[in-house]
Design an enzyme around this catalytic site. Structure first.
Site, PDB file in Angstrom:
ATOM      1  N   GLU A 199       0.818  -1.216   0.000  1.00 36.49           N
ATOM      2  CA  GLU A 199       0.000   0.000   0.000  1.00 36.49           C
ATOM      3  C   GLU A 199       0.850   1.262   0.000  1.00 36.49           C
ATOM      4  O   GLU A 199       0.512   2.247  -0.654  1.00 36.49           O
ATOM      5  CB  GLU A 199      -0.951   0.011   1.200  1.00 36.49           C
ATOM      6  CG  GLU A 199      -2.051  -1.057   1.134  1.00 36.49           C
ATOM      7  CD  GLU A 199      -2.959  -0.877  -0.078  1.00 36.49           C
ATOM      8  OE1 GLU A 199      -2.965   0.219  -0.678  1.00 36.49           O
ATOM      9  OE2 GLU A 199      -3.656  -1.847  -0.427  1.00 36.49           O
ATOM     10  N   TYR A 226       8.755   9.879  -4.493  1.00 34.00           N
ATOM     11  CA  TYR A 226       8.194  10.202  -3.170  1.00 34.00           C
ATOM     12  C   TYR A 226       9.002   9.500  -2.081  1.00 34.00           C
ATOM     13  O   TYR A 226       8.504   8.656  -1.341  1.00 34.00           O
ATOM     14  CB  TYR A 226       6.725   9.807  -3.103  1.00 34.00           C
ATOM     15  CG  TYR A 226       5.804  10.715  -3.876  1.00 34.00           C
ATOM     16  CD1 TYR A 226       6.117  12.051  -4.083  1.00 34.00           C
ATOM     17  CD2 TYR A 226       4.607  10.255  -4.395  1.00 34.00           C
ATOM     18  CE1 TYR A 226       5.266  12.893  -4.786  1.00 34.00           C
ATOM     19  CE2 TYR A 226       3.750  11.093  -5.093  1.00 34.00           C
ATOM     20  CZ  TYR A 226       4.090  12.413  -5.291  1.00 34.00           C
ATOM     21  OH  TYR A 226       3.246  13.250  -5.987  1.00 34.00           O
ATOM     22  N   TYR A 259      -6.605   6.606   3.899  1.00 35.63           N
ATOM     23  CA  TYR A 259      -6.739   5.561   2.880  1.00 35.63           C
ATOM     24  C   TYR A 259      -5.966   4.303   3.270  1.00 35.63           C
ATOM     25  O   TYR A 259      -6.508   3.190   3.286  1.00 35.63           O
ATOM     26  CB  TYR A 259      -6.264   6.025   1.492  1.00 35.63           C
ATOM     27  CG  TYR A 259      -5.981   4.807   0.647  1.00 35.63           C
ATOM     28  CD1 TYR A 259      -7.043   4.065   0.128  1.00 35.63           C
ATOM     29  CD2 TYR A 259      -4.687   4.305   0.495  1.00 35.63           C
ATOM     30  CE1 TYR A 259      -6.818   2.881  -0.558  1.00 35.63           C
ATOM     31  CE2 TYR A 259      -4.453   3.130  -0.176  1.00 35.63           C
ATOM     32  CZ  TYR A 259      -5.520   2.424  -0.699  1.00 35.63           C
ATOM     33  OH  TYR A 259      -5.295   1.246  -1.342  1.00 35.63           O
ATOM     34  N   ASP A 268      -9.488   5.724  -2.240  1.00 35.32           N
ATOM     35  CA  ASP A 268      -8.407   6.284  -3.057  1.00 35.32           C
ATOM     36  C   ASP A 268      -9.003   6.934  -4.308  1.00 35.32           C
ATOM     37  O   ASP A 268     -10.218   7.089  -4.415  1.00 35.32           O
ATOM     38  CB  ASP A 268      -7.400   5.187  -3.422  1.00 35.32           C
ATOM     39  CG  ASP A 268      -7.974   4.233  -4.461  1.00 35.32           C
ATOM     40  OD1 ASP A 268      -9.220   4.154  -4.568  1.00 35.32           O
ATOM     41  OD2 ASP A 268      -7.192   3.572  -5.156  1.00 35.32           O
TER      42      ASP A 268
END
Length: 351
Positions: free
Chosen positions: A37, A82, A120, A138
């Site tokens: 995830e 990220y 989420y 999401d």
DNA sequence: AACTCGGGGAT
DNA sequence: ATCCCAGAGTT
């Protein structure tokens, strides 16, 4: 919202017949689900697969993740983007070790308290790994629900997201929340496609989907326009000496935090080298490169430099070819210069 | 609420 | 070029 009351049975049926075979579905332990995830945040399934496999091969347990060197962790994440996801992942692994005695917590609130886990991801882990009946909303789910119910809300607004989460909580099949949440996402990823290109003939909700019936799939979901990117010109310095190339580490906060890079400055020239105390023996054009981030666009022009001696500013390093490839985590922004760097570096006995 | 934070695939 | 992806953290 009666469409959401009709949805579960046909959607679950469709999911059981059409679910993609994915590695994190074969053995959905909390660690596996959590890792998948985090990697999947704003990242497509296809981009994650190899990273997920390599990551678990080297760090098969939460304890391994908690203990790994940061430099090695970032190398495992190199190219996925990220990068704070990776640091938060390790921060959360240490939370699990210290606060929960190495046992992954099983309630929504506890999972939500972990670093890098928002509403989420907490919903996804709680429902998929622990069977807790909570939604996981999401981008896919927002699109699917807005179309099926004809919701005109702006999905970039938190209140729209909260309203949809509540509607899903009230209508989800409490006996198999994980499959239901994954079915909603799977439908969004494979059938209820964005940009007005859904495959409505294949959709288990086609008989009652408001957007399909009223031919508004091209307009829904409603989403506020995003801000334009700014362009930055940068000069990249490819500095070589004795078969090695100079690297420096980026600041601990901000864009590409903590990753390594070829020294670069906004629109600099050879004079910049003097400020660094580097004496150029010979200079060449090192080519150009463009890299597009979400909110910035870099236009890069490189200077290839042979340095007269081995002096570098504090904190910079000389990387040989092997260190460049196997040790230091470089963002993909500099990938266009990798060919030249590899050509002009050598394998050495050091690492 | 607005902004920051990667990279890539599909259109 | 534009969109958007199994979003979260900071300001």
């Amino acid at each position: 919202m009666k469409e959401l009351e009709i949805l579960p049975i046909p959607l679950i049926q469709w999911y059981h017949e059409n679910a993609r075979v994915l590695p994190w579905r074969s053995d959905p332990t909390p660690y596996h689900v959590w890792l998948s995830e985090i990697m999947l945040q704003q990242t497509r399934v296809a981009a994650v697969l190899d990273y997920y496999r390599r990551f678990l091969e080297e760090l098969p347990t939460v304890a391994d993740l908690a203990a790994v060197e940061e430099e090695r962790l970032m190398k495992l994440w190199q190219g996925l983007g990220y990068y704070n996801r990776a640091r938060n992942l390790q921060k959360a692994a240490r939370q699990v070790m210290e606060t929960y005695g190495g046992v992954f917590p099983g309630t929504y609130e506890e999972i939500l308290s972990l670093a890098g886990v928002g509403d989420y991801t907490a919903g996804a882990i709680a429902s998929i790994a622990f069977g807790v009946p909570v939604p996981a909303v999401d981008g896919n789910v927002l699109r699917v629900v807005c179309r099926i119910t004809g919701d005109e809300g702006d999905i970039t607004r938190p209140d729209t997201k909260n309203r949809i989460r509540k509607a899903l909580l009230d209508t989800m099949p409490k006996a198999f929340p994980g499959d239901y949440n994954q079915a909603l996402m799977e439908l969004g990823a494979t059938v209820c496609l964005p940009n007005g290109a859904p495959l409505c003939e294949k959709c288990p909700a086609r008989a009652f989907c408001v957007a399909h019936i009223t031919e508004q799939t091209g307009r829904l979901p409603v989403k506020a326009p995003k801000k334009a990117r700014r362009v930055e010109k940068r000069t990249v310095f490819l500095i070589f000496h004795e078969g090695k190339v100079a690297l420096r580490q980026r600041p601990k906060k901000g864009l590409l935090a903590g990753l390594w890079e070829y020294p670069n400055e906004p629109e600099a020239d050879v004079g910049q080298l003097a400020e660094w105390g580097i004496t150029p023996l010979c200079l060449d054009h090192g080519g150009t490169g463009k890299h597009i981030f979400t909110h910035i666009e870099w236009h890069m022009s490189a200077l290839a430099v042979e340095a007269a001696d081995g002096h570098l500013p504090d904190g910079w390093v000389w990387a040989d070819r092997r260190a460049l490839q196997e040790r230091y985590a470089l963002p993909n922004a500099f990938q266009s210069f990798m060919g030249l760097a590899l050509d002009r570096t050598e394998e050495t006995s050091e690492f």
